[in-house]
Design a protein around this motif. Structure first.
Motif, short mmCIF file in Angstrom:
data_model
loop_
_atom_site.label_atom_id
_atom_site.label_comp_id
_atom_site.label_asym_id
_atom_site.label_seq_id
_atom_site.Cartn_x
_atom_site.Cartn_y
_atom_site.Cartn_z
N ASN A 113 0.82 -1.21 0.00
CA ASN A 113 0.00 0.00 0.00
C ASN A 113 0.86 1.27 0.00
O ASN A 113 0.47 2.27 -0.59
CB ASN A 113 -0.97 -0.01 1.17
CG ASN A 113 -2.11 -0.98 0.93
OD1 ASN A 113 -2.54 -1.20 -0.20
ND2 ASN A 113 -2.61 -1.57 1.99
N ALA A 114 2.01 1.21 0.63
CA ALA A 114 2.89 2.38 0.65
C ALA A 114 3.56 2.60 -0.70
O ALA A 114 4.03 3.70 -0.98
CB ALA A 114 3.95 2.21 1.74
N HIS A 115 3.59 1.57 -1.54
CA HIS A 115 4.26 1.67 -2.84
C HIS A 115 3.28 1.60 -4.00
O HIS A 115 3.63 1.17 -5.10
CB HIS A 115 5.34 0.59 -2.96
CG HIS A 115 6.52 0.87 -2.09
ND1 HIS A 115 6.56 0.50 -0.76
CD2 HIS A 115 7.68 1.52 -2.33
CE1 HIS A 115 7.69 0.89 -0.23
NE2 HIS A 115 8.40 1.52 -1.16
N GLY A 116 2.05 2.03 -3.76
CA GLY A 116 1.09 2.21 -4.84
C GLY A 116 0.33 0.99 -5.28
O GLY A 116 -0.52 1.08 -6.15
N LYS A 117 0.61 -0.16 -4.74
CA LYS A 117 -0.13 -1.36 -5.09
C LYS A 117 -1.22 -1.55 -4.03
O LYS A 117 -0.93 -1.89 -2.88
CB LYS A 117 0.77 -2.59 -5.11
CG LYS A 117 0.04 -3.86 -5.47
CD LYS A 117 0.98 -5.06 -5.45
CE LYS A 117 0.18 -6.33 -5.68
NZ LYS A 117 0.94 -7.53 -5.38
N VAL A 118 -2.44 -1.27 -4.39
CA VAL A 118 -3.53 -1.28 -3.41
C VAL A 118 -3.91 -2.72 -3.07
O VAL A 118 -4.28 -3.51 -3.93
CB VAL A 118 -4.76 -0.51 -3.93
CG1 VAL A 118 -5.89 -0.59 -2.93
CG2 VAL A 118 -4.39 0.93 -4.22
N VAL A 119 -3.74 -3.05 -1.81
CA VAL A 119 -4.14 -4.35 -1.28
C VAL A 119 -5.23 -4.06 -0.27
O VAL A 119 -5.03 -3.25 0.64
CB VAL A 119 -2.96 -5.08 -0.62
CG1 VAL A 119 -3.42 -6.38 0.01
CG2 VAL A 119 -1.85 -5.32 -1.63
N LYS A 120 -6.37 -4.69 -0.43
CA LYS A 120 -7.49 -4.43 0.47
C LYS A 120 -7.65 -5.58 1.46
O LYS A 120 -7.69 -6.74 1.07
CB LYS A 120 -8.78 -4.24 -0.32
CG LYS A 120 -8.76 -2.98 -1.16
CD LYS A 120 -10.09 -2.74 -1.80
CE LYS A 120 -10.02 -1.45 -2.62
NZ LYS A 120 -11.29 -1.06 -3.16
N LEU A 121 -7.72 -5.21 2.70
CA LEU A 121 -8.04 -6.15 3.77
C LEU A 121 -9.13 -5.50 4.61
O LEU A 121 -9.12 -4.28 4.82
CB LEU A 121 -6.83 -6.42 4.66
CG LEU A 121 -5.69 -7.23 4.08
CD1 LEU A 121 -4.56 -7.35 5.10
CD2 LEU A 121 -6.16 -8.63 3.68
N GLY A 122 -10.01 -6.32 5.11
CA GLY A 122 -11.05 -5.80 6.00
C GLY A 122 -10.46 -5.49 7.36
O GLY A 122 -9.37 -5.96 7.70
N PRO A 123 -11.17 -4.71 8.16
CA PRO A 123 -10.66 -4.34 9.48
C PRO A 123 -10.40 -5.56 10.38
O PRO A 123 -9.45 -5.56 11.15
CB PRO A 123 -11.74 -3.43 10.07
CG PRO A 123 -12.82 -3.34 9.07
CD PRO A 123 -12.44 -4.08 7.86
N THR A 124 -11.22 -6.59 10.26
CA THR A 124 -11.02 -7.79 11.07
C THR A 124 -9.74 -8.49 10.67
O THR A 124 -8.96 -8.91 11.53
CB THR A 124 -12.22 -8.75 10.93
OG1 THR A 124 -13.41 -8.05 11.33
CG2 THR A 124 -12.05 -9.99 11.77
N ASP A 125 -9.50 -8.61 9.36
CA ASP A 125 -8.27 -9.25 8.88
C ASP A 125 -7.05 -8.47 9.34
O ASP A 125 -6.07 -9.05 9.83
CB ASP A 125 -8.26 -9.31 7.34
CG ASP A 125 -9.43 -10.08 6.78
OD1 ASP A 125 -9.71 -11.17 7.29
OD2 ASP A 125 -10.06 -9.58 5.83
#
Length: 160
Positions: A113-125
């Motif tokens: 995420n800091a290098h522009g590749k958006v990885v989505k995780l839910g708040p629980t994960d």
């Protein structure tokens, strides 16, 4: 195997100390206080310790564990429920390799995420990954007698 005043890892709560023994009914229990809640008693059946607590890693075990960091690869799950169940199983296992894996996934997540590749995780994960990191780092701080910055350096080397 365990005795009073032993520092241990409680699978759910991390660093803990066995502060006593007690009998309830016909069973004997260790009385455990965690570092995060030192006034709360946790009772662990002396006959069922393997599923709840374990000894803290030795320095040699901790060093070997950190050397295995390069074997961790970033995982992607398309199925949220599958990912959550997988993370939860690893978090509650109490196994240091599982905690290492989850902590590695947190570093990959932050790095991506800091290098522009958006990885989505839910708040629980994300919370499960952070919980794994806390338990693992707390143990490594004791085992290696080092500070968090030193251990963080090893995890950051994973990303290079």
């Amino acid at each position: 195997m365990f005795k009073i005043n032993d520092k241990i890892i409680h699978f759910r709560d991390g660093i803990a100390t066995i502060v006593g023994k007690t009998t309830m009914g016909d069973k004997e229990y260790f009385v455990v206080h965690t570092d995060s809640s030192p006034d709360a008693n946790i009772y662990v059946a002396t006959t069922n310790t393997a599923n709840v607590i374990r000894p803290i890693m030795t320095k040699a075990e901790a060093t070997a564990l950190l050397k295995s960091l390069n074997k961790i690869e970033q995982e992607t799950f398309n199925n949220t429920k599958q990912r959550r169940d997988y993370y939860k199983k690893k978090l509650l296992s109490g196994n240091v390799e599982d905690l290492l894996y989850l902590t590695g996934q947190l570093y990959y997540y932050d790095y991506s995420n800091a290098h522009g590749k958006v990885v989505k995780l839910g708040p629980t994960d994300l919370q499960m990954l952070k919980d794994a990191k806390k338990v693992l780092f707390d143990e490594l701080l004791i085992s290696l007698n080092k500070n968090e910055k030193y251990i963080d350096k090893f995890f950051l080397s994973l990303l290079k």
